[in-house]
Design an enzyme around this catalytic site. Structure first.
Site, PDB file in Angstrom:
ATOM      1  N   TRP A   1      11.648   0.845  -8.796  1.00  0.00           N
ATOM      2  CA  TRP A   1      12.776   0.103  -8.206  1.00  0.00           C
ATOM      3  C   TRP A   1      12.384  -1.344  -7.945  1.00  0.00           C
ATOM      4  O   TRP A   1      13.236  -2.194  -7.716  1.00  0.00           O
ATOM      5  CB  TRP A   1      13.268   0.784  -6.924  1.00  0.00           C
ATOM      6  CG  TRP A   1      12.352   0.694  -5.720  1.00  0.00           C
ATOM      7  CD1 TRP A   1      10.997   0.876  -5.708  1.00  0.00           C
ATOM      8  CD2 TRP A   1      12.731   0.396  -4.373  1.00  0.00           C
ATOM      9  NE1 TRP A   1      10.513   0.731  -4.431  1.00  0.00           N
ATOM     10  CE2 TRP A   1      11.558   0.437  -3.587  1.00  0.00           C
ATOM     11  CE3 TRP A   1      13.934   0.115  -3.739  1.00  0.00           C
ATOM     12  CZ2 TRP A   1      11.552   0.204  -2.207  1.00  0.00           C
ATOM     13  CZ3 TRP A   1      13.933  -0.110  -2.367  1.00  0.00           C
ATOM     14  CH2 TRP A   1      12.754  -0.064  -1.618  1.00  0.00           C
ATOM     15  N   ASP A   2      11.093  -1.631  -8.006  1.00  0.00           N
ATOM     16  CA  ASP A   2      10.586  -3.001  -7.855  1.00  0.00           C
ATOM     17  C   ASP A   2      11.410  -3.956  -8.719  1.00  0.00           C
ATOM     18  O   ASP A   2      11.737  -5.069  -8.319  1.00  0.00           O
ATOM     19  CB  ASP A   2       9.123  -3.099  -8.320  1.00  0.00           C
ATOM     20  CG  ASP A   2       8.193  -2.107  -7.639  1.00  0.00           C
ATOM     21  OD1 ASP A   2       8.655  -0.997  -7.311  1.00  0.00           O
ATOM     22  OD2 ASP A   2       7.009  -2.423  -7.451  1.00  0.00           O
TER      23      ASP A   2
ATOM     24  N   GLU B   1       7.194   5.539   2.019  1.00  0.00           N
ATOM     25  CA  GLU B   1       6.563   6.687   1.338  1.00  0.00           C
ATOM     26  C   GLU B   1       5.571   7.452   2.218  1.00  0.00           C
ATOM     27  O   GLU B   1       4.953   8.405   1.756  1.00  0.00           O
ATOM     28  CB  GLU B   1       5.901   6.196   0.048  1.00  0.00           C
ATOM     29  CG  GLU B   1       6.943   5.697  -0.946  1.00  0.00           C
ATOM     30  CD  GLU B   1       6.342   5.113  -2.208  1.00  0.00           C
ATOM     31  OE1 GLU B   1       5.178   4.682  -2.175  1.00  0.00           O
ATOM     32  OE2 GLU B   1       7.063   5.069  -3.224  1.00  0.00           O
TER      33      GLU B   1
ATOM     34  N   LYS C   1       5.010   2.923   5.981  1.00  0.00           N
ATOM     35  CA  LYS C   1       4.259   2.174   4.976  1.00  0.00           C
ATOM     36  C   LYS C   1       4.894   0.807   4.734  1.00  0.00           C
ATOM     37  O   LYS C   1       4.208  -0.195   4.581  1.00  0.00           O
ATOM     38  CB  LYS C   1       4.278   2.987   3.677  1.00  0.00           C
ATOM     39  CG  LYS C   1       3.564   2.345   2.512  1.00  0.00           C
ATOM     40  CD  LYS C   1       3.634   3.275   1.299  1.00  0.00           C
ATOM     41  CE  LYS C   1       2.874   2.713   0.117  1.00  0.00           C
ATOM     42  NZ  LYS C   1       2.956   3.622  -1.047  1.00  0.00           N
ATOM     43  N   GLN C   2       6.230   0.774   4.689  1.00  0.00           N
ATOM     44  CA  GLN C   2       6.918  -0.435   4.226  1.00  0.00           C
ATOM     45  C   GLN C   2       8.346  -0.452   4.750  1.00  0.00           C
ATOM     46  O   GLN C   2       8.820   0.533   5.337  1.00  0.00           O
ATOM     47  CB  GLN C   2       6.940  -0.440   2.700  1.00  0.00           C
ATOM     48  CG  GLN C   2       7.733   0.709   2.081  1.00  0.00           C
ATOM     49  CD  GLN C   2       7.362   0.978   0.642  1.00  0.00           C
ATOM     50  OE1 GLN C   2       6.476   1.782   0.359  1.00  0.00           O
ATOM     51  NE2 GLN C   2       8.050   0.308  -0.279  1.00  0.00           N
TER      52      GLN C   2
HETATM   53  O1  IFM Z   1       7.781   0.988  -5.905  1.00  0.00           O
HETATM   54  C1  IFM Z   1       6.669   0.828  -5.114  1.00  0.00           C
HETATM   55  C2  IFM Z   1       6.842   1.661  -3.870  1.00  0.00           C
HETATM   56  O2  IFM Z   1       7.943   1.233  -3.110  1.00  0.00           O
HETATM   57  C3  IFM Z   1       5.596   1.601  -3.017  1.00  0.00           C
HETATM   58  N1  IFM Z   1       4.452   2.051  -3.790  1.00  0.00           N
HETATM   59  C4  IFM Z   1       4.222   1.244  -4.974  1.00  0.00           C
HETATM   60  C5  IFM Z   1       5.429   1.225  -5.888  1.00  0.00           C
HETATM   61  C6  IFM Z   1       5.158   0.314  -7.087  1.00  0.00           C
HETATM   62  O3  IFM Z   1       5.005  -1.014  -6.681  1.00  0.00           O
END
Ligand code: IFM
Length: 440
Positions: free
Chosen positions: A19-20, A162, A275-276
């Site tokens: 999805w990046d 994640e 994580k994010q």
């Molecule tokens: O798409 C990302 C994900 O959101 C977090 N782990 C790494 C992936 C690739 O950059």
């Protein structure tokens, strides 16, 4: 072709696209080089075959995009096994390929974003409508009815954060699925009234009339988690009940993922640690749906629990900080985002550069500091230039026209290089731009 998480600069993530591309990289192309943006979305169109196969294999209808994509027709290519678990000594299972499902609506969102910013009807007729319809068909079949609550839920997923696997009703996933279905219904009505030929084509291909009945019966019953009494939106059904630990050592870390020197993923999954950006992504993508008070309260609640262990995290936080008017914080986060690949820790790019982070840096500047947004199909500009920057200049493609924008603390100058005027909102005020215009 797509753009891999590491571009062509390294072997990390095996060159796969995530999805990046749609959420972090595509906006740069939409506004700077729309031809390439279209090509990236065509790559996803070519991926429909694999997405349909994935849906079928999982017992669903429509198109369920792979979490990781390589050759377009390959379908899901996420590896199943990852790093060794420090507690059990066994390899950790990577669940994203099975249950990180928001990628499907992220792609639908990207199609919508591209279309509304460029007005590229040809793209929609050839590819876009089909992608929106078939992804909405997937979500309608994915929803689960909860009799006791009287609502449709999406259970057993991984959201953007994640560190939380197998969760129910990840707010980001539910809202984006709702967005995807609602969009398909809008385009259904549009084609039915304005383009009977196209409507007929897609109706024959995807049985749209039946699909629409299902969308209509489910849309308003999808569970969209609401702010609680403290204005906090639960990230998922259980996040807010989890243990809170002192994250100071991990927030100050030298290397990302340091929490895994002390805990395994199961343990981290039982703590309020992210994580994010997760809820923050929701605010960024569907910003009109939430009040500034709700956004700020959630930012304060979740940011202190977020380790920014993914390179996708800092830029989103920086943009939101710009939206809140906190220029200092926005700049600080932008700088940290820029340092992921360009800073003193050179080994951070050993497996390749972080292409989403590079897109994110552009987003911090153009969407954050310049406040560029596409809202309801309208172009907005609301600059919050960092205090120590004198000037910010960038090109911006909008509806097939090139605007050259320059922002200082005193004025905004926009050169519309096309003959036709462009309508946009500057700090909320509607403005027509023809030729070179200076706004003080
Ligand atoms: O798409 C990302 C994900 O959101 C977090 N782990 C790494 C992936 C690739 O950059």
């Amino acid at each position: 072709m797509g753009i891999g998480a590491k571009g062509l600069s390294g072997e990390g993530y095996k060159g796969h696209s995530f999805w990046d591309t749609e959420i972090f990289i595509l906006p740069f192309y939409i506004y700077s080089n729309p031809k390439t943006a279209r090509s990236l979305l065509e790559y996803r169109y070519l991926g429909l075959e694999g997405a349909r196969r994935k849906a079928k294999e999982n017992g669903f209808a429509g198109a369920m995009y792979p979490w990781e994509a390589a050759w377009p027709s390959d379908g899901e290519v996420t590896p199943v096994w990852g790093a060794v678990d420090i507690v059990t000594g066994e390899q950790t299972k990577i669940w994203s390929g099975f249950i990180e499902q928001h990628i499907t609506s992220d792609i639908a969102y990207a199609v919508w974003h591209y279309y509304r910013a460029t007005g590229d009807e040809d793209f929609m007729e050839r590819y876009g409508y089909e992608m929106i319809f078939d992804t909405a068909i997937f979500w309608a079949s994915r929803l689960e009815w909860d009799e006791s609550e009287g609502r449709y839920e999406i259970n057993e997923v991984v959201g953007p954060d994640e560190y939380k696997e197998h969760v129910d009703n990840n707010a980001f996933t539910n809202y984006m699925a709702h967005f995807n279905i609602e969009l398909a219904m809008q385009y259904y009505s549009k084609l039915e009234t304005e383009s009977p030929e196209l409507f007929k084509r897609y109706n024959e291909l995807l049985n749209l009339q039946e699909a629409r009945k299902v969308w209509e019966s489910k849309l308003d019953l999808i569970y969209l988690p609401q702010p609680n009494e403290n204005l906090i939106i639960p990230q998922d059904d259980t996040y807010l009940q989890k243990e809170i630990i002192d994250l100071t050592p991990y927030k100050d870390q030298e290397k990302v993922g340091s929490i895994f020197n002390d805990y395994n993923l199961d343990q981290v999954g039982n703590m309020q640690v992210s994580k994010q950006a997760d809820i923050m992504m929701l605010f960024f993508l569907l910003e009109n749906k939430f009040t500034p008070e709700v956004k700020l309260a959630n930012y304060e609640y979740y940011e202190e629990k977020t380790l920014h262990d993914s390179s996708l995290s800092l830029s989103t936080h920086s943009i939101l900080a710009s939206d809140f008017g906190d220029k200092e914080l926005a700049y600080h986060l932008f700088k940290r985002a820029a340092e992921i690949d360009l800073g003193p820790k050179v080994h951070s790019s050993d497996a390749g550069i972080h292409s989403a982070s590079l897109g994110g840096i552009w987003e911090c500047v153009v969407l954050g500091f310049a406040g560029v947004r596409m809202l309801d199909g309208q172009l907005h500009l609301a600059p919050k230039l960092p205090e120590h920057w004198e000037k910010l200049s960038f090109p911006l493609h909008w509806q097939g026209k090139l605007l050259e924008i320059s922002i200082t603390h005193e004025q905004i100058s926009i050169n519309n290089t096309a003959g036709e005027p462009v309508q946009l909102f500057i700090n909320g005020q509607s403005q027509e731009i023809k030729g070179n215009t200076i706004i003080n």
